[in-house]
Design a protein around this motif. Structure first.
Motif: not given
Length: 115
Positions: A15-16, A18, A66, A81, A83-84
């Motif tokens: 998932g991501s 921030r 990432r 940010q 991600s992964s």
């Protein structure tokens, strides 16, 4: 001087998320901004940093490709940010501001990557 992190939480692997750091009480646009993290039982490590103008960044090898660090000098805010996300990214994430011998820290925000 204040650095206030926000945006942490629980996210599934892959998932991501921030996280943000809002700064006040100093000239944000003059400071190098960094994100560190500390996992339980481990030392605090530098994750990413961005120069004052926002045109030069550094990432530790484990997050390259990432994570993305960015800043908005008009809003006195720095972002990370992510991600992964992987379980090994689980840690408390800290915001850090540096200008020559001056350094400030936020209180941290917990990021947990788990299914």
């Amino acid at each position: 001087v204040q650095l206030v992190e926000s945006g942490g939480g629980l996210v599934q692997p892959g998932g991501s998320l921030r996280v943000s750091c809002a700064a006040s009480g100093f000239t944000f646009s003059s400071y190098l901004m960094c994100w560190y993290r500390q996992a339980p039982g481990k030392e605090r490590e530098l994750v990413a940093r961005i120069n004052s103008a926002g045109d030069s960044t550094y990432y530790t090898d484990s997050v390259k490709g990432r994570f993305t660090i960015s800043r908005d000098n008009a809003k006195n805010t720095v972002y990370l940010q992510m991600s992964s996300l992987k379980p090994e990214d689980t840690a408390v994430y800290y915001c850090n501001a540096v200008f020559y011998t001056k350094a400030y820290w936020g209180q941290g925000t917990q990021v947990t990557v788990s299914s």
